[in-house]
Design a protein around this motif. Structure first.
Motif, short mmCIF file in Angstrom:
data_model
loop_
_atom_site.label_atom_id
_atom_site.label_comp_id
_atom_site.label_asym_id
_atom_site.label_seq_id
_atom_site.Cartn_x
_atom_site.Cartn_y
_atom_site.Cartn_z
N ALA A 1 -8.25 10.56 -7.16
CA ALA A 1 -9.42 11.42 -7.39
C ALA A 1 -8.98 12.86 -7.68
CB ALA A 1 -10.35 11.38 -6.18
N LEU A 2 -7.98 13.34 -6.96
CA LEU A 2 -7.50 14.71 -7.18
C LEU A 2 -6.79 14.84 -8.53
CD1 LEU A 2 -6.43 15.49 -3.54
CD2 LEU A 2 -8.27 16.59 -4.82
N ALA A 3 -6.08 13.78 -8.94
CA ALA A 3 -5.46 13.80 -10.28
C ALA A 3 -6.55 13.84 -11.35
CB ALA A 3 -4.56 12.57 -10.47
N ARG B 1 0.84 -1.21 0.00
CA ARG B 1 0.00 0.00 0.00
C ARG B 1 0.88 1.26 0.00
NH1 ARG B 1 -4.47 0.43 -2.47
NH2 ARG B 1 -6.22 1.29 -1.33
N GLY B 2 1.98 1.22 0.72
CA GLY B 2 2.91 2.35 0.71
C GLY B 2 3.48 2.59 -0.67
N TRP B 3 3.82 1.51 -1.35
CA TRP B 3 4.34 1.64 -2.71
C TRP B 3 3.26 2.19 -3.64
CZ3 TRP B 3 2.84 -0.58 -7.33
CH2 TRP B 3 3.71 -0.38 -8.40
N GLU B 4 2.02 1.71 -3.46
CA GLU B 4 0.92 2.20 -4.30
C GLU B 4 0.75 3.71 -4.12
OE1 GLU B 4 -2.06 -1.63 -4.59
OE2 GLU B 4 -2.30 -0.24 -2.94
N GLY C 1 -30.19 10.69 -7.02
CA GLY C 1 -30.69 9.80 -5.99
C GLY C 1 -29.80 8.61 -5.76
N GLN C 2 -28.83 8.38 -6.68
CA GLN C 2 -27.93 7.24 -6.52
C GLN C 2 -26.90 7.54 -5.42
OE1 GLN C 2 -28.05 4.20 -8.28
NE2 GLN C 2 -30.04 5.11 -8.71
N PRO C 3 -26.64 6.56 -4.57
CA PRO C 3 -25.60 6.77 -3.55
C PRO C 3 -24.21 6.69 -4.18
CG PRO C 3 -26.42 4.54 -3.43
CD PRO C 3 -27.23 5.24 -4.50
N TYR C 4 -23.25 7.34 -3.58
CA TYR C 4 -21.86 7.19 -3.99
C TYR C 4 -21.00 7.24 -2.75
CZ TYR C 4 -20.98 12.15 -3.27
OH TYR C 4 -20.83 13.39 -2.71
N THR C 5 -19.78 6.74 -2.88
CA THR C 5 -18.87 6.76 -1.74
C THR C 5 -17.68 7.65 -2.06
OG1 THR C 5 -17.77 4.79 -2.56
CG2 THR C 5 -19.51 4.47 -0.95
N LEU C 6 -17.10 8.21 -1.02
CA LEU C 6 -15.89 9.01 -1.15
C LEU C 6 -14.68 8.08 -1.25
CD1 LEU C 6 -16.69 11.64 1.59
CD2 LEU C 6 -16.72 11.99 -0.88
N PRO C 7 -13.55 8.61 -1.76
CA PRO C 7 -12.33 7.80 -1.69
C PRO C 7 -12.10 7.32 -0.27
CG PRO C 7 -11.96 9.79 -2.96
CD PRO C 7 -13.34 9.92 -2.35
N GLU C 8 -11.58 6.10 -0.14
CA GLU C 8 -11.47 5.50 1.19
C GLU C 8 -10.09 5.65 1.82
OE1 GLU C 8 -12.81 1.48 0.89
OE2 GLU C 8 -14.91 2.08 1.14
N ASP C 9 -9.07 5.89 1.00
CA ASP C 9 -7.74 6.01 1.60
C ASP C 9 -6.88 6.96 0.78
OD1 ASP C 9 -6.80 4.62 -0.61
OD2 ASP C 9 -6.81 2.69 0.43
N ALA C 10 -5.63 7.09 1.18
CA ALA C 10 -4.76 8.09 0.56
C ALA C 10 -4.57 7.83 -0.94
CB ALA C 10 -3.40 8.10 1.26
#
Ligand SMILES: [Zn+2]
Length: 138
Positions: A99-101, A31-34, A84-93
């Protein structure tokens, strides 16, 4: 002697011999490498293995929700789109970096461009919070 995992902050046992481990597990080393390579991967063209445009839609819809949030109480998670559709935010770094890119690639999108100053101010507030004295990782 004890060190903390560079991903989760939990203690990592270290015998004192050899190079001290930076992560508590292979999964967290991965995950750190990712995270270190997420920026580069997120900016790759779609036909070169980059992310497709699906996450961009989430960023666009989040922009609309933020506009409403100025007057309304905070939306529950997972938030709801105007459709009306649900969505989720990014979950980790890693997901936030991607998402910001995607946001940077989409600044001229018609659902972002008219609100670009509001989005820019939100990004600036986020950067300030990120650089402020951070609490210990949970
Ligand atoms: Zn860890």
């Amino acid at each position: 002697m004890e060190r903390t995992c560079a991903w989760c902050g939990k203690p990592v046992a270290y015998s004192g011999r050899g190079r001290p481990p930076r992560y508590c597990s292979a999964a967290h080393r991965r995950r750190g490498w990712e995270l270190r390579t997420a920026q580069e991967r997120a900016e790759r063209p779609v036909d070169d293995g980059g992310r497709d445009r699906a996450p961009v839609r989430e960023v666009v819809q989040r922009t609309v929700v933020l506009q409403e949030a100025a007057q309304a109480p905070p939306a529950p998670r997972p938030a709801q789109r105007l459709s009306g559709q649900p969505y989720t935010l990014p979950e980790d770094a890693v997901e936030w970096v991607e998402a910001l890119a995607a946001l940077r690639r989409e600044v001229t999108h018609p659902q972002i461009y008219p609100f670009r100053e509001q989005v820019a101010r939100a990004c600036e507030r986020a950067a300030l919070a990120l650089r402020a004295g951070a609490p210990e990782p949970v």
